[in-house]
Design a protein around this motif. Structure first.
Motif, PDB file in Angstrom:
ATOM      1  N   ARG A  89      22.525  13.575   6.052  1.00 57.99           N
ATOM      2  CA  ARG A  89      23.068  12.230   6.142  1.00 57.99           C
ATOM      3  C   ARG A  89      23.132  11.866   7.621  1.00 57.99           C
ATOM      4  NH1 ARG A  89      28.163  10.535   4.351  1.00 57.99           N
ATOM      5  NH2 ARG A  89      28.984  12.386   5.363  1.00 57.99           N
ATOM      6  N   PRO A  90      22.817  10.627   8.001  1.00 58.40           N
ATOM      7  CA  PRO A  90      22.860  10.264   9.419  1.00 58.40           C
ATOM      8  C   PRO A  90      24.181  10.598  10.087  1.00 58.40           C
ATOM      9  CG  PRO A  90      21.761   8.556   8.180  1.00 58.40           C
ATOM     10  CD  PRO A  90      22.282   9.524   7.169  1.00 58.40           C
ATOM     11  N   ALA A  91      25.300  10.339   9.413  1.00 59.76           N
ATOM     12  CA  ALA A  91      26.606  10.641  10.004  1.00 59.76           C
ATOM     13  C   ALA A  91      26.765  12.134  10.246  1.00 59.76           C
ATOM     14  CB  ALA A  91      27.718  10.124   9.098  1.00 59.76           C
ATOM     15  N   ASP A  92      26.244  12.964   9.341  1.00 59.25           N
ATOM     16  CA  ASP A  92      26.348  14.417   9.517  1.00 59.25           C
ATOM     17  C   ASP A  92      25.450  14.896  10.658  1.00 59.25           C
ATOM     18  OD1 ASP A  92      28.125  14.560   7.400  1.00 59.25           O
ATOM     19  OD2 ASP A  92      26.578  15.035   5.925  1.00 59.25           O
ATOM     20  N   ALA A  93      24.276  14.270  10.804  1.00 56.20           N
ATOM     21  CA  ALA A  93      23.394  14.631  11.911  1.00 56.20           C
ATOM     22  C   ALA A  93      24.040  14.289  13.247  1.00 56.20           C
ATOM     23  CB  ALA A  93      22.054  13.912  11.769  1.00 56.20           C
ATOM     24  N   LEU A  94      24.737  13.174  13.304  1.00 56.00           N
ATOM     25  CA  LEU A  94      25.457  12.795  14.527  1.00 56.00           C
ATOM     26  C   LEU A  94      26.611  13.757  14.795  1.00 56.00           C
ATOM     27  CD1 LEU A  94      25.505   8.928  14.031  1.00 56.00           C
ATOM     28  CD2 LEU A  94      24.245  10.169  15.795  1.00 56.00           C
ATOM     29  N   ALA A  95      27.275  14.206  13.732  1.00 56.87           N
ATOM     30  CA  ALA A  95      28.362  15.170  13.900  1.00 56.87           C
ATOM     31  C   ALA A  95      27.825  16.505  14.415  1.00 56.87           C
ATOM     32  CB  ALA A  95      29.099  15.360  12.575  1.00 56.87           C
ATOM     33  N   ASP A  96      26.658  16.929  13.931  1.00 57.14           N
ATOM     34  CA  ASP A  96      26.032  18.153  14.439  1.00 57.14           C
ATOM     35  C   ASP A  96      25.772  18.046  15.929  1.00 57.14           C
ATOM     36  OD1 ASP A  96      25.984  19.234  11.908  1.00 57.14           O
ATOM     37  OD2 ASP A  96      23.879  18.760  11.527  1.00 57.14           O
ATOM     38  N   TRP A  97      25.280  16.887  16.352  1.00 63.24           N
ATOM     39  CA  TRP A  97      24.996  16.665  17.769  1.00 63.24           C
ATOM     40  C   TRP A  97      26.279  16.712  18.602  1.00 63.24           C
ATOM     41  CZ3 TRP A  97      26.594  11.965  20.143  1.00 63.24           C
ATOM     42  CH2 TRP A  97      26.165  11.790  21.458  1.00 63.24           C
ATOM     43  N   SER A  98      27.321  16.065  18.124  1.00 65.74           N
ATOM     44  CA  SER A  98      28.590  16.067  18.851  1.00 65.74           C
ATOM     45  C   SER A  98      29.170  17.471  18.966  1.00 65.74           C
ATOM     46  CB  SER A  98      29.606  15.151  18.144  1.00 65.74           C
ATOM     47  OG  SER A  98      29.189  13.795  18.213  1.00 65.74           O
ATOM     48  N   ALA A  99      28.908  18.309  17.959  1.00 64.26           N
ATOM     49  CA  ALA A  99      29.430  19.682  17.957  1.00 64.26           C
ATOM     50  C   ALA A  99      28.530  20.635  18.729  1.00 64.26           C
ATOM     51  CB  ALA A  99      29.591  20.162  16.518  1.00 64.26           C
ATOM     52  N   GLY A 100      27.413  20.147  19.253  1.00 62.58           N
ATOM     53  CA  GLY A 100      26.502  21.003  20.009  1.00 62.58           C
ATOM     54  C   GLY A 100      25.555  21.808  19.148  1.00 62.58           C
ATOM     55  N   VAL A 101      25.499  21.498  17.852  1.00 59.64           N
ATOM     56  CA  VAL A 101      24.607  22.214  16.948  1.00 59.64           C
ATOM     57  C   VAL A 101      23.158  21.772  17.153  1.00 59.64           C
ATOM     58  CG1 VAL A 101      24.053  22.631  14.503  1.00 59.64           C
ATOM     59  CG2 VAL A 101      26.442  22.519  15.258  1.00 59.64           C
ATOM     60  N   PRO A 130      16.654   7.775  21.771  1.00 62.92           N
ATOM     61  CA  PRO A 130      16.078   7.031  20.646  1.00 62.92           C
ATOM     62  C   PRO A 130      16.480   7.586  19.285  1.00 62.92           C
ATOM     63  CG  PRO A 130      14.419   7.455  22.324  1.00 62.92           C
ATOM     64  CD  PRO A 130      15.606   8.280  22.681  1.00 62.92           C
ATOM     65  N   THR A 131      16.486   8.907  19.156  1.00 67.20           N
ATOM     66  CA  THR A 131      16.876   9.524  17.889  1.00 67.20           C
ATOM     67  C   THR A 131      18.330   9.242  17.576  1.00 67.20           C
ATOM     68  OG1 THR A 131      15.322  11.308  18.427  1.00 67.20           O
ATOM     69  CG2 THR A 131      16.809  11.670  16.558  1.00 67.20           C
ATOM     70  N   TRP A 132      19.179   9.416  18.574  1.00 70.71           N
ATOM     71  CA  TRP A 132      20.613   9.140  18.411  1.00 70.71           C
ATOM     72  C   TRP A 132      20.837   7.689  18.001  1.00 70.71           C
ATOM     73  CZ3 TRP A 132      23.695   5.794  21.374  1.00 70.71           C
ATOM     74  CH2 TRP A 132      25.072   5.906  21.184  1.00 70.71           C
ATOM     75  N   SER A 133      20.144   6.767  18.650  1.00 73.08           N
ATOM     76  CA  SER A 133      20.331   5.350  18.362  1.00 73.08           C
ATOM     77  C   SER A 133      19.918   5.005  16.936  1.00 73.08           C
ATOM     78  CB  SER A 133      19.526   4.499  19.353  1.00 73.08           C
ATOM     79  OG  SER A 133      20.006   4.660  20.671  1.00 73.08           O
ATOM     80  N   GLN A 134      18.797   5.574  16.474  1.00 74.72           N
ATOM     81  CA  GLN A 134      18.351   5.275  15.114  1.00 74.72           C
ATOM     82  C   GLN A 134      19.277   5.899  14.071  1.00 74.72           C
ATOM     83  OE1 GLN A 134      16.192   2.901  15.303  1.00 74.72           O
ATOM     84  NE2 GLN A 134      16.175   3.398  17.486  1.00 74.72           N
ATOM     85  N   LEU A 135      19.806   7.070  14.354  1.00 79.36           N
ATOM     86  CA  LEU A 135      20.767   7.676  13.432  1.00 79.36           C
ATOM     87  C   LEU A 135      22.037   6.824  13.330  1.00 79.36           C
ATOM     88  CD1 LEU A 135      20.398  11.449  14.364  1.00 79.36           C
ATOM     89  CD2 LEU A 135      19.797  10.389  12.169  1.00 79.36           C
ATOM     90  N   ARG A 136      22.475   6.276  14.460  1.00 82.20           N
ATOM     91  CA  ARG A 136      23.640   5.377  14.424  1.00 82.20           C
ATOM     92  C   ARG A 136      23.369   4.167  13.550  1.00 82.20           C
ATOM     93  NH1 ARG A 136      25.396   3.008  19.676  1.00 82.20           N
ATOM     94  NH2 ARG A 136      27.222   2.333  18.508  1.00 82.20           N
ATOM     95  N   LEU A 137      22.179   3.592  13.662  1.00 78.34           N
ATOM     96  CA  LEU A 137      21.827   2.443  12.830  1.00 78.34           C
ATOM     97  C   LEU A 137      21.786   2.832  11.358  1.00 78.34           C
ATOM     98  CD1 LEU A 137      19.005   0.724  14.909  1.00 78.34           C
ATOM     99  CD2 LEU A 137      21.311  -0.140  14.510  1.00 78.34           C
ATOM    100  N   LEU A 138      21.138   3.942  11.055  1.00 80.66           N
ATOM    101  CA  LEU A 138      21.010   4.358   9.665  1.00 80.66           C
ATOM    102  C   LEU A 138      22.367   4.665   9.036  1.00 80.66           C
ATOM    103  CD1 LEU A 138      17.929   6.761   9.793  1.00 80.66           C
ATOM    104  CD2 LEU A 138      18.008   4.450   8.833  1.00 80.66           C
ATOM    105  N   ALA A 139      23.300   5.137   9.835  1.00 77.24           N
ATOM    106  CA  ALA A 139      24.626   5.478   9.311  1.00 77.24           C
ATOM    107  C   ALA A 139      25.341   4.265   8.730  1.00 77.24           C
ATOM    108  CB  ALA A 139      25.480   6.117  10.406  1.00 77.24           C
ATOM    109  N   GLY A 140      24.896   3.067   9.063  1.00 78.92           N
ATOM    110  CA  GLY A 140      25.520   1.860   8.547  1.00 78.92           C
ATOM    111  C   GLY A 140      24.921   1.369   7.243  1.00 78.92           C
ATOM    112  N   TYR A 141      23.914   2.075   6.719  1.00 71.33           N
ATOM    113  CA  TYR A 141      23.264   1.657   5.478  1.00 71.33           C
ATOM    114  C   TYR A 141      23.657   2.590   4.334  1.00 71.33           C
ATOM    115  CZ  TYR A 141      20.270  -1.455   8.188  1.00 71.33           C
ATOM    116  OH  TYR A 141      19.796  -2.457   9.009  1.00 71.33           O
TER     117      TYR A 141
END
Length: 267
Positions: free
Chosen positions: A190-202, A208-219
């Motif tokens: 899920r985009p939100a989970d992928a962003l959480a992995d990034w924030s946790a250093g996983v 560009p990848t971060w920005s698109q995941l943020r957009l997708l998290a709203g759908y």
């Protein structure tokens, strides 16, 4: 910059946000690139890559919006538009095993197992996409793709791409895999989970990848994404190098730097 101090020339590239509806909502297919790769090694990315000269070949069956429509969406010539769409289809098949093509204009391949040898030949550049489609009597399904975004690698990087982003759903019966030499690990998130992995250093995400995941998290689901009509405005971040500190400036940078891992290994 190159060795003479001139900006590195841009190369066209296509990236595909491959999507599906999971049990908990929208999911996107992500790859962690092999650490030793020259561009974005070790980064978590969407499938994609540079446009090949052969991607512009004309003798293929084509279903969906014509090249003129794609050219208008991305602000390029018709020949570049065709090459970008073909590169998106080729890279998705090479890197994920998902084939956006079918035997007719309104059908799509349900099982790509019969095309695995051709997939390897495509990856080794022994076969062009046009040759593959003609040999197997397949029609490229451009209607399964939607234009999404345009990011340009900042001046100062050793490799620079003018990348068009597409979104697409996985066709029924097909399954994305990790059978590519370019990926060390793959998976649906899920985009939100992928962003959480990034924030946790996983994982490590480029802007560009971060920005698109943020957009997708709203759908909420795939249908909503495919129905969206985003304005395709080129985004070219600025790169600032101060000793060992490299900063990329773009819209959303403050949030990006507030929580995440940012080693600039692409340089």
């Amino acid at each position: 910059m190159d060795d003479c101090g001139a900006p590195v020339p841009l190369r066209d590239a296509s990236t595909v946000l491959l999507l599906r509806d999971g049990r908990a909502g929208l999911e996107v297919f992500l790859q962690r690139r092999v650490a030793g790769m020259a561009f974005a090694g070790g980064m978590t990315v969407f499938p994609g890559g540079g446009v090949d000269p052969a991607d512009g070949e004309l003798a293929i069956g084509w279903s969906g919006p014509d090249v003129g429509w794609w050219a208008e969406q991305f602000g390029v010539t018709a020949s570049r538009a065709q090459a970008l769409v073909c590169a998106a289809v080729r890279e998705t098949f090479e890197e994920c095993g998902v084939l956006l093509a079918g035997p007719t204009a309104d059908l799509v391949v349900a099982d790509t197992g019969d095309y695995q040898q051709a997939r390897r030949r495509l990856e080794r550049r022994e076969l062009s996409l046009a040759e593959f489609l003609v040999q197997h009597d397949l029609v490229l399904r451009a209607d399964l793709l939607r234009p999404w975004a345009n990011w340009i690698t900042p001046v100062g990087e050793q490799r620079r791409y003018d990348t068009r982003f597409f979104v697409a759903g996985v066709p029924p019966g097909q399954h994305a895999d990790g059978l590519t030499t370019e990926a060390a690990d793959v998976g649906w998130r899920r985009p939100a989970d992928a962003l959480a992995d990034w924030s946790a250093g996983v994982s490590i995400l480029l802007p560009p990848t971060w920005s698109q995941l943020r957009l997708l998290a709203g759908y909420p689901d795939l249908a909503t994404v495919l129905a969206a009509e985003p304005a395709i405005e080129p985004v070219e971040p600025e790169l600032d190098v101060d000793g060992d500190v490299v900063t990329v400036y773009f819209d959303g940078q403050d949030e990006y730097y507030a929580a995440g891992v940012h080693p600039w290994t692409t340089r």
